[in-house]
Design a protein around this motif. Sequence first.
Motif, PDB file in Angstrom:
ATOM      1  N   VAL A  19       0.844  -1.191   0.000  1.00 27.51           N
ATOM      2  CA  VAL A  19       0.000   0.000   0.000  1.00 27.51           C
ATOM      3  C   VAL A  19       0.883   1.246   0.000  1.00 27.51           C
ATOM      4  O   VAL A  19       1.798   1.363   0.801  1.00 27.51           O
ATOM      5  N   GLY A  20       0.604   2.147  -0.933  1.00 28.48           N
ATOM      6  CA  GLY A  20       1.308   3.411  -0.985  1.00 28.48           C
ATOM      7  C   GLY A  20       2.613   3.388  -1.763  1.00 28.48           C
ATOM      8  O   GLY A  20       3.370   4.350  -1.724  1.00 28.48           O
ATOM      9  N   THR A  21       2.877   2.320  -2.485  1.00 21.86           N
ATOM     10  CA  THR A  21       4.142   2.170  -3.208  1.00 21.86           C
ATOM     11  C   THR A  21       4.003   2.458  -4.686  1.00 21.86           C
ATOM     12  O   THR A  21       4.913   3.009  -5.300  1.00 21.86           O
ATOM     13  N   PHE A  22       2.890   2.086  -5.275  1.00 21.76           N
ATOM     14  CA  PHE A  22       2.688   2.309  -6.709  1.00 21.76           C
ATOM     15  C   PHE A  22       2.232   3.750  -6.919  1.00 21.76           C
ATOM     16  O   PHE A  22       1.045   4.044  -6.984  1.00 21.76           O
ATOM     17  N   THR A  23       3.228   4.632  -7.006  1.00 25.95           N
ATOM     18  CA  THR A  23       2.962   6.052  -7.179  1.00 25.95           C
ATOM     19  C   THR A  23       4.021   6.641  -8.098  1.00 25.95           C
ATOM     20  O   THR A  23       4.883   5.917  -8.595  1.00 25.95           O
ATOM     21  N   PHE A  24       3.976   7.914  -8.319  1.00 28.50           N
ATOM     22  CA  PHE A  24       4.864   8.587  -9.270  1.00 28.50           C
ATOM     23  C   PHE A  24       6.339   8.313  -8.975  1.00 28.50           C
ATOM     24  O   PHE A  24       6.803   8.563  -7.867  1.00 28.50           O
ATOM     25  N   GLY A  25       7.052   7.788  -9.992  1.00 28.30           N
ATOM     26  CA  GLY A  25       8.488   7.595  -9.904  1.00 28.30           C
ATOM     27  C   GLY A  25       8.948   6.470  -9.008  1.00 28.30           C
ATOM     28  O   GLY A  25      10.140   6.366  -8.714  1.00 28.30           O
ATOM     29  N   HIS A  26       8.051   5.611  -8.568  1.00 32.43           N
ATOM     30  CA  HIS A  26       8.438   4.536  -7.656  1.00 32.43           C
ATOM     31  C   HIS A  26       8.417   3.199  -8.375  1.00 32.43           C
ATOM     32  O   HIS A  26       9.070   3.017  -9.386  1.00 32.43           O
ATOM     33  N   VAL A  27       7.648   2.272  -7.868  1.00 26.17           N
ATOM     34  CA  VAL A  27       7.664   0.882  -8.325  1.00 26.17           C
ATOM     35  C   VAL A  27       6.831   0.712  -9.599  1.00 26.17           C
ATOM     36  O   VAL A  27       5.738   1.255  -9.713  1.00 26.17           O
ATOM     37  N   LYS A  28       7.357  -0.061 -10.521  1.00 25.09           N
ATOM     38  CA  LYS A  28       6.742  -0.282 -11.834  1.00 25.09           C
ATOM     39  C   LYS A  28       5.810  -1.506 -11.807  1.00 25.09           C
ATOM     40  O   LYS A  28       5.858  -2.327 -10.892  1.00 25.09           O
ATOM     41  N   PRO A  29       4.964  -1.662 -12.835  1.00 26.23           N
ATOM     42  CA  PRO A  29       3.968  -2.737 -12.861  1.00 26.23           C
ATOM     43  C   PRO A  29       4.530  -4.156 -12.779  1.00 26.23           C
ATOM     44  O   PRO A  29       3.855  -5.057 -12.277  1.00 26.23           O
ATOM     45  N   GLN A  30       5.770  -4.389 -13.240  1.00 30.96           N
ATOM     46  CA  GLN A  30       6.307  -5.749 -13.211  1.00 30.96           C
ATOM     47  C   GLN A  30       6.441  -6.289 -11.792  1.00 30.96           C
ATOM     48  O   GLN A  30       6.570  -7.495 -11.600  1.00 30.96           O
ATOM     49  N   ALA A  31       6.378  -5.420 -10.798  1.00 29.40           N
ATOM     50  CA  ALA A  31       6.405  -5.891  -9.415  1.00 29.40           C
ATOM     51  C   ALA A  31       5.216  -6.813  -9.131  1.00 29.40           C
ATOM     52  O   ALA A  31       5.312  -7.715  -8.298  1.00 29.40           O
ATOM     53  N   LEU A  32       4.113  -6.603  -9.843  1.00 35.43           N
ATOM     54  CA  LEU A  32       2.948  -7.471  -9.635  1.00 35.43           C
ATOM     55  C   LEU A  32       3.264  -8.919  -9.994  1.00 35.43           C
ATOM     56  O   LEU A  32       2.745  -9.847  -9.372  1.00 35.43           O
ATOM     57  N   ASP A  33       4.140  -9.133 -10.988  1.00 38.52           N
ATOM     58  CA  ASP A  33       4.571 -10.503 -11.318  1.00 38.52           C
ATOM     59  C   ASP A  33       5.286 -11.140 -10.130  1.00 38.52           C
ATOM     60  O   ASP A  33       5.099 -12.325  -9.838  1.00 38.52           O
ATOM     61  N   GLU A  34       6.107 -10.348  -9.459  1.00 38.62           N
ATOM     62  CA  GLU A  34       6.815 -10.851  -8.277  1.00 38.62           C
ATOM     63  C   GLU A  34       5.846 -11.156  -7.143  1.00 38.62           C
ATOM     64  O   GLU A  34       6.008 -12.137  -6.426  1.00 38.62           O
ATOM     65  N   PHE A  35       4.828 -10.322  -6.989  1.00 36.84           N
ATOM     66  CA  PHE A  35       3.829 -10.581  -5.949  1.00 36.84           C
ATOM     67  C   PHE A  35       3.161 -11.934  -6.191  1.00 36.84           C
ATOM     68  O   PHE A  35       2.972 -12.721  -5.267  1.00 36.84           O
ATOM     69  N   VAL A  36       2.811 -12.199  -7.435  1.00 39.15           N
ATOM     70  CA  VAL A  36       2.193 -13.486  -7.788  1.00 39.15           C
ATOM     71  C   VAL A  36       3.171 -14.620  -7.507  1.00 39.15           C
ATOM     72  O   VAL A  36       2.800 -15.661  -6.956  1.00 39.15           O
ATOM     73  N   ARG A  37       4.428 -14.439  -7.867  1.00 40.55           N
ATOM     74  CA  ARG A  37       5.436 -15.500  -7.697  1.00 40.55           C
ATOM     75  C   ARG A  37       5.625 -15.881  -6.229  1.00 40.55           C
ATOM     76  O   ARG A  37       5.720 -17.053  -5.896  1.00 40.55           O
ATOM     77  N   VAL A  38       5.651 -14.892  -5.322  1.00 40.86           N
ATOM     78  CA  VAL A  38       5.939 -15.193  -3.915  1.00 40.86           C
ATOM     79  C   VAL A  38       4.690 -15.579  -3.120  1.00 40.86           C
ATOM     80  O   VAL A  38       4.801 -16.000  -1.975  1.00 40.86           O
ATOM     81  N   THR A  39       3.512 -15.451  -3.731  1.00 41.29           N
ATOM     82  CA  THR A  39       2.255 -15.747  -3.045  1.00 41.29           C
ATOM     83  C   THR A  39       1.764 -17.136  -3.437  1.00 41.29           C
ATOM     84  O   THR A  39       1.730 -17.479  -4.612  1.00 41.29           O
ATOM     85  N   LYS A  40       1.364 -17.914  -2.443  1.00 41.54           N
ATOM     86  CA  LYS A  40       0.883 -19.274  -2.674  1.00 41.54           C
ATOM     87  C   LYS A  40      -0.415 -19.297  -3.468  1.00 41.54           C
ATOM     88  O   LYS A  40      -1.170 -18.318  -3.456  1.00 41.54           O
ATOM     89  N   LYS A  41      -0.690 -20.433  -4.101  1.00 38.92           N
ATOM     90  CA  LYS A  41      -1.971 -20.644  -4.769  1.00 38.92           C
ATOM     91  C   LYS A  41      -3.083 -20.403  -3.750  1.00 38.92           C
ATOM     92  O   LYS A  41      -3.005 -20.851  -2.612  1.00 38.92           O
ATOM     93  N   ASN A  42      -4.099 -19.669  -4.171  1.00 37.99           N
ATOM     94  CA  ASN A  42      -5.237 -19.257  -3.337  1.00 37.99           C
ATOM     95  C   ASN A  42      -4.874 -18.181  -2.314  1.00 37.99           C
ATOM     96  O   ASN A  42      -5.721 -17.786  -1.515  1.00 37.99           O
ATOM     97  N   GLY A  43      -3.628 -17.724  -2.331  1.00 42.13           N
ATOM     98  CA  GLY A  43      -3.219 -16.625  -1.461  1.00 42.13           C
ATOM     99  C   GLY A  43      -3.762 -15.304  -1.985  1.00 42.13           C
ATOM    100  O   GLY A  43      -4.186 -15.194  -3.146  1.00 42.13           O
ATOM    101  N   LEU A  44      -3.733 -14.305  -1.131  1.00 40.67           N
ATOM    102  CA  LEU A  44      -4.293 -12.994  -1.466  1.00 40.67           C
ATOM    103  C   LEU A  44      -3.199 -11.963  -1.704  1.00 40.67           C
ATOM    104  O   LEU A  44      -2.184 -11.952  -1.010  1.00 40.67           O
TER     105      LEU A  44
END
Length: 172
Positions: A93-118
Motif C-alpha cells: 500500500v502506498g508504493t505504486f505512485t509517481f516515480g516509484h515501483v513499476k507494474p512488473q512488481a505485480l509478477d513478483e507478488f504473484v510469484r511469492v504468493t501461494k496458490k489461493n493466497g491474497l
Amino acid sequence: MKRAIILAGGLGTRLKPFSTVIPKPLVPIDDKPILEIVINQLRKHGFKYFHGADLSQKLLDTIPKQLYQKLIKVDLNKPIDVKDNFYEATMCVGTFTFGHVKPQALDEFVRVTKKNGLICFTINEGIYNDYGFDKKIENLKQNNKWDELEFFKSDYIASKDVNAWLGLYRVK
C-alpha cells in the motif's frame, strides 16, 4: 502457519506534517499505528508470521521489531529474494505512485504468493494508465495468474486530493 509480507510502507511524504516525525506505517489512527492495525486484522484471519520489506533502511530501522519475524531491505523493481509460493498474503500500500515501483512488481507478488493466497495493493490513479498498470493487471487476469476479488477507486488521502485504485486478488 500462515505468513504475510507487508511491502514498502514508505516514509509517507504525502502524509506530511503527520509523517515528518513518524514514518507512514507508524502514524496512529485511534491511538494505534496503521501497521499494528493491519497486523491485528491479519491475526484475526489466522496469520501468525509477518515479514516486512522496504527500500528505505531508515524506515526499517524505525519499525518495532516485535511486529515482524523478519525485516528485509528490498527494491520492488527487482526480483524479491524470497522463494516461490511462500506467503499466503502479500500487501503493498502506498508504493505504486509517481516515480516509484513499476507494474512488473505485480509478477513478483504473484510469484511469492501461494496458490489461493491474497494480494492486496493500491495504485495512485495518476499512474494507473500512464505507467501501464491497467495492462499488467489485465494481462495477469488473461493469463490465469489471479482472480479479481475487488478493484475500485477510493479517496486514498482525501485531505490531499489523492485518489488510488485498491485491488484485492486471489492467486491461481
